[in-house]
Design an enzyme around this catalytic site. Structure first.
Site, PDB file in Angstrom:
ATOM      1  N   CYS A  11      46.455  72.701  59.117  1.00  8.51           N
ATOM      2  CA  CYS A  11      46.972  71.138  59.164  1.00  8.51           C
ATOM      3  C   CYS A  11      46.336  70.860  58.712  1.00  8.51           C
ATOM      4  O   CYS A  11      45.538  70.587  57.303  1.00  8.51           O
ATOM      5  CB  CYS A  11      46.043  71.155  60.681  1.00  8.51           C
ATOM      6  SG  CYS A  11      43.723  71.351  60.853  1.00  8.51           S
ATOM      7  N   ASN A  14      41.769  70.682  59.165  1.00 10.63           N
ATOM      8  CA  ASN A  14      40.418  71.609  59.426  1.00 10.63           C
ATOM      9  C   ASN A  14      40.030  71.686  59.865  1.00 10.63           C
ATOM     10  O   ASN A  14      38.771  71.389  59.733  1.00 10.63           O
ATOM     11  CB  ASN A  14      40.692  72.829  58.543  1.00 10.63           C
ATOM     12  CG  ASN A  14      40.284  73.944  58.386  1.00 10.63           C
ATOM     13  OD1 ASN A  14      39.058  74.482  57.405  1.00 10.63           O
ATOM     14  ND2 ASN A  14      40.925  74.770  59.198  1.00 10.63           N
ATOM     15  N   CYS A  16      40.303  69.767  63.523  1.00 14.71           N
ATOM     16  CA  CYS A  16      41.195  69.466  65.039  1.00 14.71           C
ATOM     17  C   CYS A  16      41.738  70.402  65.431  1.00 14.71           C
ATOM     18  O   CYS A  16      41.136  71.767  65.928  1.00 14.71           O
ATOM     19  CB  CYS A  16      41.330  68.337  64.842  1.00 14.71           C
ATOM     20  SG  CYS A  16      40.269  67.355  64.608  1.00 14.71           S
ATOM     21  N   ARG A  17      43.148  70.648  64.763  1.00 13.60           N
ATOM     22  CA  ARG A  17      43.973  71.786  64.987  1.00 13.60           C
ATOM     23  C   ARG A  17      43.843  72.509  65.309  1.00 13.60           C
ATOM     24  O   ARG A  17      43.820  74.084  65.612  1.00 13.60           O
ATOM     25  CB  ARG A  17      44.949  70.859  65.117  1.00 13.60           C
ATOM     26  CG  ARG A  17      45.574  69.763  65.761  1.00 13.60           C
ATOM     27  CD  ARG A  17      45.975  69.027  65.241  1.00 13.60           C
ATOM     28  NE  ARG A  17      46.777  68.696  63.928  1.00 13.60           N
ATOM     29  CZ  ARG A  17      47.622  68.532  63.086  1.00 13.60           C
ATOM     30  NH1 ARG A  17      48.870  68.090  63.492  1.00 13.60           N
ATOM     31  NH2 ARG A  17      47.553  67.685  61.919  1.00 13.60           N
ATOM     32  N   SER A  18      43.754  73.019  63.633  1.00 18.95           N
ATOM     33  CA  SER A  18      43.536  74.165  63.272  1.00 18.95           C
ATOM     34  C   SER A  18      43.152  75.442  63.269  1.00 18.95           C
ATOM     35  O   SER A  18      43.032  76.300  64.095  1.00 18.95           O
ATOM     36  CB  SER A  18      43.887  74.363  61.284  1.00 18.95           C
ATOM     37  OG  SER A  18      43.587  74.366  60.728  1.00 18.95           O
ATOM     38  N   ASP A 128      48.106  65.971  66.002  1.00 20.77           N
ATOM     39  CA  ASP A 128      47.202  65.166  65.358  1.00 20.77           C
ATOM     40  C   ASP A 128      46.378  64.556  67.029  1.00 20.77           C
ATOM     41  O   ASP A 128      47.341  63.599  66.731  1.00 20.77           O
ATOM     42  CB  ASP A 128      47.227  64.340  64.630  1.00 20.77           C
ATOM     43  CG  ASP A 128      46.326  64.197  63.615  1.00 20.77           C
ATOM     44  OD1 ASP A 128      44.864  64.475  64.028  1.00 20.77           O
ATOM     45  OD2 ASP A 128      46.150  63.978  62.489  1.00 20.77           O
TER      46      ASP A 128
HETATM   47  P1  4NP Z   1      43.126  68.050  61.632  1.00 23.15           P
HETATM   48  O1  4NP Z   1      43.076  66.299  62.657  1.00 23.15           O
HETATM   49  O2  4NP Z   1      44.031  67.773  61.253  1.00 23.15           O
HETATM   50  O3  4NP Z   1      43.528  68.384  63.306  1.00 23.15           O
HETATM   51  O4  4NP Z   1      41.898  68.489  61.947  1.00 23.15           O
HETATM   52  C1  4NP Z   1      42.255  65.577  61.732  1.00 23.15           C
HETATM   53  C2  4NP Z   1      41.593  65.592  61.137  1.00 23.15           C
HETATM   54  C3  4NP Z   1      40.803  64.172  60.164  1.00 23.15           C
HETATM   55  C4  4NP Z   1      41.910  63.764  59.775  1.00 23.15           C
HETATM   56  C5  4NP Z   1      42.973  63.256  59.757  1.00 23.15           C
HETATM   57  C6  4NP Z   1      43.258  64.783  61.038  1.00 23.15           C
HETATM   58  N1  4NP Z   1      41.187  62.307  58.930  1.00 23.15           N
HETATM   59  O5  4NP Z   1      41.538  61.929  58.195  1.00 23.15           O
HETATM   60  O6  4NP Z   1      40.011  62.771  58.607  1.00 23.15           O
END
Ligand code: 4NP
Length: 157
Positions: A11, A14, A16-18, A128
């Site tokens: 993702c 790294n 939340c989703r992955s 997201d």
């Molecule tokens: P992820 O979510 O891609 O599912 O881990 C996010 C986590 C952090 C951020 C964006 C999306 N960020 O902008 O810090």
């Protein structure tokens, strides 16, 4: 191990989703006694959260399903493209970003949208949840569990 199926969930951050997808797929594989057949990891296209545990909301929701997430965030690296058999991205931005980093067509063929394996006919992305509510994190958890079922069936192991 050469004969293992190596799966990398990807993702943006790294956190939340992955990591949720990694935990859900690991949990499923464990339930089916297939752990010896897989190498499972996750990473982000960014290094924004390098070394961090998953977001507390991701961990809380996973823990409610009995899944403890201990993954540490890391950025996608060039060797991942050779190392892994399946590069499973969460959304279209991840897809474009990962494809743009790959030169060889055979390696591009390793990239799939994880939600293309969902078992209902919803959209083929894991949205997201970072700026969302706990409900959004619950939805991500439900979706990555469903996609894990679908992906394991796709693999036919
Ligand atoms: P992820 O979510 O891609 O599912 O881990 C996010 C986590 C952090 C951020 C964006 C999306 N960020 O902008 O810090």
């Amino acid at each position: 191990m050469k004969d293992k199926i190596k799966v990398l969930f990807i993702c943006l951050g790294n956190i939340c989703r992955s990591p949720a997808a990694k935990g859900a797929f690991q949990n499923l594989v464990k339930q089916k006694n297939l752990e010896s057949k897989f190498v499972i990891d996750s990473c982000g296209t960014s290094g924004y959260h390098d070394g961090e545990l998953p977001d507390p909301r991701t961990r809380k929701v996973a823990l409610k399903r009995g899944i403890q997430l201990t993954h540490r965030s890391r950025k996608l690296k060039p060797s991942d493209f050779d190392e892994f058999d399946y590069l499973l991205v969460m959304d279209d931005n991840n897809f474009r970003e990962v494809i743009s980093l790959i030169k060889e067509e055979t390696i591009k063929n390793k990239v799939f949208k994880f939600a293309s394996f969902r078992t209902d006919d919803g959209p083929d992305i894991v949205p997201d949840p970072y700026y969302g509510t706990e409900k959004d994190f619950e939805s991500v958890q439900n979706l990555v569990e469903d996609c894990s079922d679908g992906f394991l069936k796709y693999l036919g192991v």
